[in-house]
Design an enzyme around this catalytic site. Structure first.
Site, PDB file in Angstrom:
ATOM      1  N   GLU A   1       0.825  -1.194   0.000  1.00 31.00           N
ATOM      2  CA  GLU A   1       0.000   0.000   0.000  1.00 31.00           C
ATOM      3  C   GLU A   1       0.868   1.256   0.000  1.00 31.00           C
ATOM      4  O   GLU A   1       1.722   1.426   0.870  1.00 31.00           O
ATOM      5  CB  GLU A   1      -0.888   0.042   1.245  1.00 31.00           C
ATOM      6  CG  GLU A   1      -1.789  -1.161   1.429  1.00 31.00           C
ATOM      7  CD  GLU A   1      -2.536  -1.096   2.758  1.00 31.00           C
ATOM      8  OE1 GLU A   1      -3.734  -1.398   2.766  1.00 31.00           O
ATOM      9  OE2 GLU A   1      -1.914  -0.736   3.784  1.00 31.00           O
ATOM     10  N   CYS A   2       0.651   2.142  -0.946  1.00 27.49           N
ATOM     11  CA  CYS A   2       1.268   3.465  -1.003  1.00 27.49           C
ATOM     12  C   CYS A   2       2.788   3.389  -0.846  1.00 27.49           C
ATOM     13  O   CYS A   2       3.491   3.027  -1.780  1.00 27.49           O
ATOM     14  CB  CYS A   2       0.630   4.386   0.032  1.00 27.49           C
ATOM     15  SG  CYS A   2       0.889   6.150  -0.311  1.00 27.49           S
ATOM     16  N   GLY A   3       3.346   3.688   0.330  1.00 25.88           N
ATOM     17  CA  GLY A   3       4.786   3.589   0.518  1.00 25.88           C
ATOM     18  C   GLY A   3       5.296   2.192   0.253  1.00 25.88           C
ATOM     19  O   GLY A   3       6.402   2.002  -0.273  1.00 25.88           O
TER      20      GLY A   3
END
Length: 455
Positions: A325-327
């Site tokens: 997720e994301c990072g």
């Protein structure tokens, strides 16, 4: 057997403001620490999807902080969490997001639904009677929201406070006047507040200064009790019984909802944290979760930890499921370029390159449209990705038709900028971590190519 609701009462207060930047988190943390020092159990809830504020508030109160959002979590979920908190707390505080009426659903919607009185925090620097006019307008904007009064932040002098107090109607008291005090301000960076783990000792100093900051005001009296009711929450099935989930968690990867961890455990999973920054390899696991965080701040260290990269690549090559997720998604790409334009090698589990964008970015509520089912989620990032393969789908935005964040699926890896709220669809989350997705021939070819490039 039909559901029979129970009820319990607990003093509660909803802290909102005309907009962002008025000092809600600083004040909520100070008030929580004040009551904690009085021997009270303070349970705090944060409105909307937020990782950083809850870290700060949890340290201030000494208790876990939950996110409440009528869209992301659902009304019954929010109702039950408030009920559970009221059973053990002496005080419930709910910190709003953005302005009081901003968003759909808004902080006002949440306060109205659960009948929690609202204290409006306003930075009154540069105004006096106008502050009274603004808060009076907010108090009367909706009939279903009860406003307890005004907290005047950055109030310069007693004369300043008197001008505001005298301009307020009798039923709208001035609950607190707070002087400008740099010693209580919380440290910030590009996505919001600094993570609590990075500045724990400094935060303690600011919390203790905050106790003196709020002392002597009416706001330090316990508010009126609110009646909270239990909700018919669906039973959680043991869909991950016996599964081991490795979860990246350190100062580079810390955007983790406690609710997500709790659900994994309730579904029968065992999880173990590890540090992509400091450990040499990931623990034995059946599934891997790479959550969001600040990999861009530690990209050099992540890129230099070759043994950890090899360990994660080996796990990925085995075909076991990974959620990024994301990072975590940025970590899975081939390279990441930080704010100083330095480029560092990442895992290379999928094609593509990530780069920071300064002040430009994306945020907002979206539904992650996955083969396993829809999961409520949100986006909040100031980076971009390029050179990636075709996504399997896009997030569905909450309020308009433009495609949301791209969602990728390659060799058991599910990756996106979206942060998923697991309790919104436990069955879909269990399917992801169980690896229900089967690798296609094309996925195998992509995997072999990436391994040859990384080798």
């Amino acid at each position: 057997m039909s559901f029979q609701s129970q009820s319990v009462s607990c003093p509660a207060l909803f802290l909102s403001a005309p907009g962002s930047g008025d000092g809600k988190t600083t004040f909520t943390a100070a008030l929580a620490r004040y009551f904690k020092q009085q021997g009270k159990v303070v349970r705090i809830f944060k409105t909307g999807p937020d990782y950083l504020d809850p870290q700060i508030l949890a340290q201030a109160s000494g208790e876990a902080v939950e996110q409440l959002d009528l869209w992301m979590a659902g009304e019954e979920y929010c109702q039950q969490k408030l009920f559970e908190a009221a059973q053990v707390a002496d005080l419930i505080l709910v910190e709003g997001a953005m302005g009081m009426f901003d968003g759909d659903p808004s902080s006002a919607d949440l306060a109205a639904r659960f009948n929690i009185p609202v204290a409006i925090l306003m930075d009154v620097k540069g105004m006096a009677q106008t502050a009274a006019a603004l808060v009076t307008g907010m108090a009367n904007f909706r009939d279903d929201v009860k406003v307890a009064g005004l907290i005047a932040n950055s109030c310069g002098t007693e004369r300043h406070a008197e001008l505001i107090r005298n301009a307020l109607p009798e039923d709208l008291p001035l609950l607190a006047t707070l002087p400008r005090e740099p010693a209580v301000a919380l440290p910030e960076r590009h996505l919001g507040l600094v993570q609590a783990e990075e500045v724990r000792e400094e935060l303690e100093q600011r919390f203790n200064a905050g106790v003196d900051w709020v002392a002597g005001n009416r706001i330090t009296e316990l508010p009126a009790a609110v009646e909270f009711h239990s909700a018919p929450v669906p039973e959680v099935k043991p869909l991950l019984k016996g599964k081991r989930v490795a979860i990246a968690r350190d100062i580079a990867f810390s955007f983790i909802y406690d609710a997500n961890l709790r659900l994994l455990k309730e579904m029968g999973a065992e999880y173990q944290f590890f540090s992509p920054l400091n450990d040499s390899e990931m623990p034995p696991a059946d599934a891997l979760w790479l959550p969001g965080g600040y990999p861009e701040l530690y990209a050099a260290q992540l890129g230099q930890n070759q043994s950890m990269q090899d360990s994660i690549r080996s796990f990925h090559d085995s075909g076991k499921p990974t959620l990024a997720e994301c990072g975590g998604f940025l970590y899975c790409l081939e390279t990441l370029t930080d704010l100083e334009e330095h480029q560092y090698p990442m895992l290379g589990l999928m094609h593509g390159h990530g780069a920071m964008r300064g002040k430009r970015g994306c945020q907002g509520m979206q539904t992650a449209v996955l083969p396993e089912g829809d999961v409520q989620a949100h986006a909040h990032h100031r980076s971009r990705s390029e050179g990636t393969a075709e996504p399997i789908s896009h997030g569905r935005r909450q309020r308009h038709q433009a495609p949301g964040e791209a969602i990728y699926r390659e060799q058991g890896l599910t990756a996106s900028y979206l942060h998923l709220f697991f309790p919104s669809n436990p069955t879909a989350i269990a399917a992801i971590f169980n690896g229900a997705y089967e690798m296609s021939d094309n996925d195998r070819l992509e995997s072999d190519l990436l391994k040859s490039m990384a080798g």
